[in-house]
Design a protein around this motif. Structure first.
Motif, PDB file in Angstrom:
ATOM      1  N   PRO A   1      -7.267   0.957 -14.139  1.00 48.55           N
ATOM      2  CA  PRO A   1      -7.268   0.941 -15.678  1.00 48.55           C
ATOM      3  C   PRO A   1      -5.836   0.633 -15.988  1.00 48.55           C
ATOM      4  N   ARG A   2      -5.761   0.355 -17.168  1.00 51.48           N
ATOM      5  CA  ARG A   2      -4.250  -0.037 -17.699  1.00 51.48           C
ATOM      6  C   ARG A   2      -3.181   0.946 -17.387  1.00 51.48           C
TER       7      ARG A   2
ATOM      8  N   MET B   1       1.361   3.073 -13.537  1.00 50.57           N
ATOM      9  CA  MET B   1       1.667   3.947 -12.220  1.00 50.57           C
ATOM     10  C   MET B   1       2.043   3.215 -11.175  1.00 50.57           C
ATOM     11  N   ALA B   2       1.073   2.412 -10.943  1.00 46.14           N
ATOM     12  CA  ALA B   2       1.507   1.357  -9.605  1.00 46.14           C
ATOM     13  C   ALA B   2       3.131   0.796  -9.745  1.00 46.14           C
TER      14      ALA B   2
ATOM     15  N   ASP C   1      -0.659  14.711 -14.201  1.00 42.87           N
ATOM     16  CA  ASP C   1      -1.993  14.801 -14.565  1.00 42.87           C
ATOM     17  C   ASP C   1      -2.781  13.327 -14.352  1.00 42.87           C
ATOM     18  N   LEU C   2      -1.957  12.306 -14.735  1.00 45.97           N
ATOM     19  CA  LEU C   2      -2.249  10.990 -14.754  1.00 45.97           C
ATOM     20  C   LEU C   2      -2.482  10.443 -13.407  1.00 45.97           C
TER      21      LEU C   2
ATOM     22  N   VAL D   1      -3.815   2.913  -6.383  1.00 48.76           N
ATOM     23  CA  VAL D   1      -2.387   2.871  -6.719  1.00 48.76           C
ATOM     24  C   VAL D   1      -1.453   2.447  -5.811  1.00 48.76           C
ATOM     25  N   LEU D   2      -1.595   2.874  -4.566  1.00 48.44           N
ATOM     26  CA  LEU D   2      -0.559   2.828  -3.284  1.00 48.44           C
ATOM     27  C   LEU D   2      -0.549   0.940  -3.098  1.00 48.44           C
ATOM     28  N   ALA D   3      -1.886   0.570  -2.947  1.00 47.47           N
ATOM     29  CA  ALA D   3      -2.093  -0.636  -2.436  1.00 47.47           C
ATOM     30  C   ALA D   3      -1.193  -1.657  -3.369  1.00 47.47           C
ATOM     31  N   TRP D   4      -1.550  -1.486  -4.780  1.00 45.53           N
ATOM     32  CA  TRP D   4      -0.797  -2.195  -5.513  1.00 45.53           C
ATOM     33  C   TRP D   4       0.492  -2.102  -5.881  1.00 45.53           C
TER      34      TRP D   4
END
Length: 318
Positions: free
Chosen positions: A83-84, A89-90, A197-198, A207-210
């Protein structure tokens, strides 16, 4: 980084509780794997900086890491969609962990041994706990502060030993330790971001791949601007090092480590930082000819003792 300090009217939130006995293995096993692997990566990094500019080596590493994680996601049918807020976060993790942190670490090893960098990096627990207090509302105790002071004294003794040994000039030692401390702060930012929390609502592999892909792209762009066209060391050891660091030292370990961060919090996850420098210094002694003295041994022991005191203070009951 999201999250905010607890309101002044309420007591600060305690760190995530230690897992129940039945779930401990799900924390201890990945933490043990990460500790063993990351103990060896310091030495491999040392070999990576012989010919190729550090930023290009970092870019290659995380390009390999990102490709490996994306292939893993496809094989295991895990989503790579975010999501946006997931992209935000990434980007945070990509910049702090996979650009700033590793550029600082690679440069630090130009000036001091990989084992010493690993020892200084063990101080990761300190900003992890402080940032956890500020952004997540976790508790800081007097015992933690005392342990951090003891660890700081140990680092000072190691610093004095390096100056007295004459293996590098005073400016070189100071520069190497300075780069390492900047890497510690960068990594800690990513650590605490993963405990919000997010982050816990987002798929960790995606998340980690991107984040690795973004990190690789940013490193490559910065390298083009600052050192010019890509270069590659033709030695088989360099290529093997890139594969090891990208696949084993990144794609395997970071999902395991950040999974532990999400489960038990950034300060407790830094338990691995107590063991990693011991193994890394042993490898540095074997392969880099690191010379011990009473001062260096005292500094190393004080650093580890202080970290143990600090970490034991991070387990108050909720």
């Amino acid at each position: 980084m999201s999250g905010a300090p607890a309101a002044s009217a309420a007591p600060p939130e305690a760190p995530p509780e230690a897992p129940a006995p039945g779930a401990q293995m799900r924390v201890l096993v990945p933490l043990a794997i990460v500790t063993l692997i990351w103990s060896s990566t310091w030495l491999v990094i040392r070999d990576q900086i012989a010919v190729v500019p550090p930023t290009w080596s970092v870019a290659y590493r995380f390009a390999v890491g990102a490709i490996t994680m994306m292939l893993y996601a496809l094989v295991t049918r895990q989503t790579l969609r975010l999501p946006r807020e997931g992209w935000a976060m990434a980007a945070i993790v990509g910049v702090t962990q996979f650009v700033l942190n590793f550029n600082f670490v690679y440069r630090a090893e130009h000036y001091v041994t990989s084992g010493l960098v690993a020892v200084v990096f063990a101080l990761l627990v300190v900003p992890n706990a402080v940032f956890g207090r500020i952004f997540l509302g976790h508790v800081l105790t007097r015992r933690f502060i005392a342990g951090s002071a003891v660890a700081g004294l140990g680092i000072a003794l190691l610093f004095i030993h390096e100056l007295a040994a004459g293996t590098a000039g005073h400016a070189a030692v100071a520069t190497g330790i300075g780069f390492t401390l900047m890497g510690v702060l960068s990594a800690s930012t990513a650590n605490v971001a993963q405990a919000t929390d997010l982050a816990k609502r987002l798929p960790i592999v995606a998340v980690l791949a991107w984040a690795m892909a973004l990190g690789a792209a940013m490193n490559a762009g910065w390298a083009l601007l600052t050192v010019g066209a890509p270069s590659f060391d033709p030695r088989p050891a360099y290529a093997a090092g890139i594969l090891y660091l990208g696949v084993v030292g990144s794609a395997l370990t970071f999902p395991l480590y950040f999974g532990v961060v999400r489960a038990i919090g950034p300060a407790r996850a830094a338990y691995s930082s107590v063991v990693i420098p011991v193994l890394a210094m042993a490898l540095s002694t074997m392969f880099e000819g690191y010379r011990w003295s009473v001062l260096a041994a005292s500094g190393g022991l004080l650093t580890l003792a202080g970290l143990v005191i600090a970490l034991r203070a991070r387990s108050p009951a909720r």
